[in-house]
Design an enzyme around this catalytic site. Structure first.
Site, PDB file in Angstrom:
ATOM      1  N   LYS A   1       0.812  -1.227   0.000  1.00 44.34           N
ATOM      2  CA  LYS A   1       0.000   0.000   0.000  1.00 44.34           C
ATOM      3  C   LYS A   1       0.844   1.276   0.000  1.00 44.34           C
ATOM      4  CE  LYS A   1      -4.416  -1.609   0.764  1.00 44.34           C
ATOM      5  NZ  LYS A   1      -4.387  -2.890   1.501  1.00 44.34           N
TER       6      LYS A   1
ATOM      7  N   GLU B   1      -9.872   6.462   3.403  1.00 46.44           N
ATOM      8  CA  GLU B   1     -10.727   5.417   3.972  1.00 46.44           C
ATOM      9  C   GLU B   1      -9.838   4.228   4.304  1.00 46.44           C
ATOM     10  OE1 GLU B   1     -10.152   5.607   0.704  1.00 46.44           O
ATOM     11  OE2 GLU B   1      -9.549   3.518   0.398  1.00 46.44           O
TER      12      GLU B   1
ATOM     13  N   SER C   1       1.459  -9.847  -1.161  1.00 46.93           N
ATOM     14  CA  SER C   1       1.121  -8.424  -1.030  1.00 46.93           C
ATOM     15  C   SER C   1       1.452  -7.851   0.339  1.00 46.93           C
ATOM     16  CB  SER C   1      -0.351  -8.205  -1.352  1.00 46.93           C
ATOM     17  OG  SER C   1      -1.172  -9.058  -0.560  1.00 46.93           O
TER      18      SER C   1
HETATM   19  C1  LIG Z   1      -5.270  -3.964   1.113  1.00 48.40           C
HETATM   20  C2  LIG Z   1      -4.580  -5.214   0.873  1.00 48.40           C
HETATM   21  C3  LIG Z   1      -4.933  -6.062  -0.210  1.00 48.40           C
HETATM   22  C4  LIG Z   1      -6.074  -5.781  -1.127  1.00 48.40           C
HETATM   23  O1  LIG Z   1      -6.002  -4.602  -1.846  1.00 48.40           O
HETATM   24  P1  LIG Z   1      -5.669  -4.535  -3.396  1.00 48.40           P
HETATM   25  O2  LIG Z   1      -5.924  -3.122  -3.737  1.00 48.40           O
HETATM   26  O3  LIG Z   1      -6.583  -5.476  -4.099  1.00 48.40           O
HETATM   27  O4  LIG Z   1      -4.255  -4.917  -3.562  1.00 48.40           O
HETATM   28  C5  LIG Z   1      -4.182  -7.203  -0.412  1.00 48.40           C
HETATM   29  N1  LIG Z   1      -3.172  -7.540   0.397  1.00 48.40           N
HETATM   30  C6  LIG Z   1      -2.811  -6.767   1.451  1.00 48.40           C
HETATM   31  C7  LIG Z   1      -1.680  -7.204   2.304  1.00 48.40           C
HETATM   32  C8  LIG Z   1      -3.510  -5.585   1.726  1.00 48.40           C
HETATM   33  O5  LIG Z   1      -3.137  -4.830   2.758  1.00 48.40           O
END
Ligand SMILES: *Cc1c(COP(=O)(O)O)cnc(C)c1O
Length: 402
Positions: free
Chosen positions: A91, A113, A379
């Site tokens: 993020k 948000e 992610s």
């Molecule tokens: C917020 C988040 C997501 C989902 O958000 P995307 O915009 O679809 O990437 C996925 N993995 C993690 C670790 C997150 O914090």
């Protein structure tokens, strides 16, 4: 990018996207539409952005060859380690870019948000870094569920506003942030956390996250002697880590793209967040896209064990790519994600965020040839999810009782 996959001049990806905002925000949104590309393409911005990604976030994030998982799945599996970024997920790639943009546009107040709190923490972090006022909107249910992230945001100097409308979750927090923006259009910049919202946000966020695939290209070249994989795998909530993972490969049809959305209890139940499987065309938070809604257009609550995937919409670029068949989308249920989280933990010593575990779970549903190169984006890290993993360990019995 090829025309059919890329954004058009009006902010549409095929029939999805656009900017459906209240009149009071027209000027804000149009100012941003006019300003964002010149800013992103300026040398000044690029230099500042990349310097911060390097020394503050810790990029490039490693591309790690996962040996044991490769043996298990019969392919050459590389993990793109967004979990190693400062604040623990992808993020921050986006919040750094947007806060620089806000400064260049002369804004002094930041709103955002958040659902699980990851985007809120990333936003509060860059606001502290840049000395900007920061207001975070978060559903009251999430404030209670994600206590630690709320305390992190407060410690970083942000004000957290619990939202008590609707189901009191992410979707309601988005609506409240838009309402706040309507009241302060002049001095406020709204940092959107995923590839959603009115044009130009989906394009801004995708560009900020595109650093992920930019790095994958040269890292793969270094490690394998060719700069593209056979498969890319990512999870999708709003779609930002997936957008970043695929950005520089969308036109390369040699690369097959598999995305995992959150199935919750299953797509044939009411407890799901699988928007691309279960959604229909509608408008949510300023964009036309696939939305989980009732027959009369009421937005349904999304349901999944993973707070970061808990959104009843999907970024318009993903709605379009899935419809064109460029991406293969699978719903991964809660138990499959928990299992995959334990699996990666025990096989590679990496505790993934539950969101990322959805991407890992896709591996079981695919079949590979031994020389296939697979890149899977982790992610985020799973520190925030340890309690959830423990509460649901019966879903991963194979890994024993502990
Ligand atoms: C917020 C988040 C997501 C989902 O958000 P995307 O915009 O679809 O990437 C996925 N993995 C993690 C670790 C997150 O914090």
């Amino acid at each position: 990018m090829k025309q059919k996959y890329s954004i058009d001049d009006n902010g549409f990806f095929g029939k999805y996207g656009g900017a459906y905002v209240p009149e009071i925000l027209y000027k804000c949104v149009h100012d941003l539409q006019d300003a964002y590309l010149p800013i992103i393409e300026s040398e000044d911005f690029k230099q500042e952005y990349h310097a911060l990604l390097k020394d503050y976030v810790g990029r490039p994030s490693p591309l790690y060859f996962a040996k044991r998982m490769s043996e298990r799945y019969g392919c050459r599996l590389y993990l793109k380690r967004e979990d190693l970024n400062h604040t623990g997920a992808h993020k921050i790639n986006n919040t750094i870019g947007q806060i620089l943009m806000a400064k260049k546009m002369g804004k002094t107040r930041i709103i955002a948000e958040t659902g699980a709190g990851q985007h809120g923490v990333a936003t509060a972090t860059v606001c502290a870094l840049m000395d900007m006022q920061c207001e975070i909107f978060m559903g009251k249910t999430d404030v209670e569920r994600q206590h630690t992230n709320v305390e992190r945001m407060k410690m970083l100097g942000a004000t957290v506003h619990p939202v008590t409308t609707g189901n009191m979750t992410l979707s309601d927090a988005c609506s409240e942030a838009i309402r706040d923006w309507c009241c302060h259009p002049r001095d406020t910049f709204y940092i959107v956390g995923s590839t959603m919202g009115p044009h130009p946000y989906p394009d801004i966020v995708a560009r900020m996250q595109s650093v992920i695939s930019e790095e994958i290209k040269w890292q793969l070249q270094e490690k394998t002697g060719r700069d593209y994989p056979d498969y890319l795998i990512a999870c999708v909530g709003g779609g930002s880590n997936a957008a970043g993972t695929i950005y520089h490969y969308i036109d390369d049809e040699r690369v097959k793209i598999y995305l995992a959305e959150a199935g919750g209890h299953g797509i044939d139940t009411d407890y799901t967040a699988a928007t691309m499987k279960c959604g229909t065309e509608g408008i949510i938070h300023g964009a036309r896209t696939l939305v989980m809604q009732t027959n009369d257009g009421q937005i349904k609550e999304a349901f999944t064990i993973s707070a970061g995937l808990d959104y009843p919409g999907i970024g318009p670029m993903h709605a379009n790519l899935a419809e064109l068949g460029r991406t293969h989308v699978e719903a991964i249920n809660d138990d499959e994600a928990i299992y995959a989280g334990y699996e990666l933990t025990r096989m590679e010593g990496i505790i993934p965020a539950i969101e990322s575990a959805h991407a890992v779970a896709l591996l079981r549903k695919m079949s590979f040839r031994p020389d296939d190169i697979v890149v899977l984006t982790v992610s985020g890290r799973g520190d925030k999810d340890v309690q959830t993993y423990l509460n649901n360990k019966q879903m991963a019995k194979e890994y024993g009782d502990f």
